[in-house]
Write a protein that holds these residues in place. Sequence first.
Motif, PDB file in Angstrom:
ATOM      1  N   HIS A  32       0.844  -1.197   0.000  1.00 33.90           N
ATOM      2  CA  HIS A  32       0.000   0.000   0.000  1.00 33.90           C
ATOM      3  C   HIS A  32       0.883   1.253   0.000  1.00 33.90           C
ATOM      4  O   HIS A  32       0.681   2.170  -0.806  1.00 33.90           O
ATOM      5  N   GLU A  35       2.739   1.613  -3.438  1.00 31.61           N
ATOM      6  CA  GLU A  35       1.902   2.096  -4.535  1.00 31.61           C
ATOM      7  C   GLU A  35       1.571   3.572  -4.342  1.00 31.61           C
ATOM      8  O   GLU A  35       1.493   4.333  -5.302  1.00 31.61           O
ATOM      9  N   TYR A  36       1.398   3.973  -3.089  1.00 31.94           N
ATOM     10  CA  TYR A  36       1.177   5.393  -2.811  1.00 31.94           C
ATOM     11  C   TYR A  36       2.404   6.206  -3.232  1.00 31.94           C
ATOM     12  O   TYR A  36       2.283   7.246  -3.893  1.00 31.94           O
ATOM     13  N   LEU A  73      -2.989   1.215  -6.246  1.00 32.77           N
ATOM     14  CA  LEU A  73      -3.231   1.854  -4.955  1.00 32.77           C
ATOM     15  C   LEU A  73      -4.679   1.674  -4.521  1.00 32.77           C
ATOM     16  O   LEU A  73      -4.945   1.386  -3.339  1.00 32.77           O
ATOM     17  N   ASN A  77      -5.854   0.021  -1.117  1.00 32.77           N
ATOM     18  CA  ASN A  77      -6.749   0.722  -0.200  1.00 32.77           C
ATOM     19  C   ASN A  77      -7.873  -0.209   0.244  1.00 32.77           C
ATOM     20  O   ASN A  77      -8.229  -0.258   1.421  1.00 32.77           O
TER      21      ASN A  77
END
Length: 195
Positions: A32, A35-36, A73, A77
């Motif tokens: 996470h 990817e952010y 992302l 999430n």
Amino acid sequence: MTAEARPNNAPVSNQPGRSRKAAIEEMIRVDHAGEYGAVRIYEGQLAVLRHVPGKEELVAKLEHMAKDEEVHLARFNELVNEREVRPTALAPVWHVAGFALGAATALLGEKAAHACTAAVEEVIDQHYQAQVERLAQMGEDERQLRDTIEQFRLEEVAHRDEAIASGAEEAPAYPLLSGAIKAACRLAIRLSEKA
């Protein structure tokens, strides 16, 4: 029965369910965060390169890759919420650092922007491959997560290959630039797993 003989007093690391749960949480947390960070890198690159005349083709490529990262992302999430995983506390750091890395490499030129993509994606390929192998050992219960990570890994490899084909290795001081970015990515992975 002594405390040493009671299964409920066994160390957490000896409880397969607990260590597996912790491993999955670390995977989701770090992926996470990664990817952010990738979304922010592309935002930084695009913030610089959208305003450079003659870079429309490059911008289109970066926008396509950025959209892939946004899909990744979004899925992580969902996984953070579905699995009740605490996101990394370092998100504010990755917010700034990702954008700064993207903008800085874009300011160095098109080849440096591609070098950034190639370096990041090489580390992510290795990272995701290790996760896929670990999830495969966990059996069919984690097949969906394994398949998701494998799909994303293949998309990241495509980004890396496109960056190399676009001249990443022709960037000034490529070995130094690439090595520094890879080292920073590996450090970010280690920190995001726990923090």
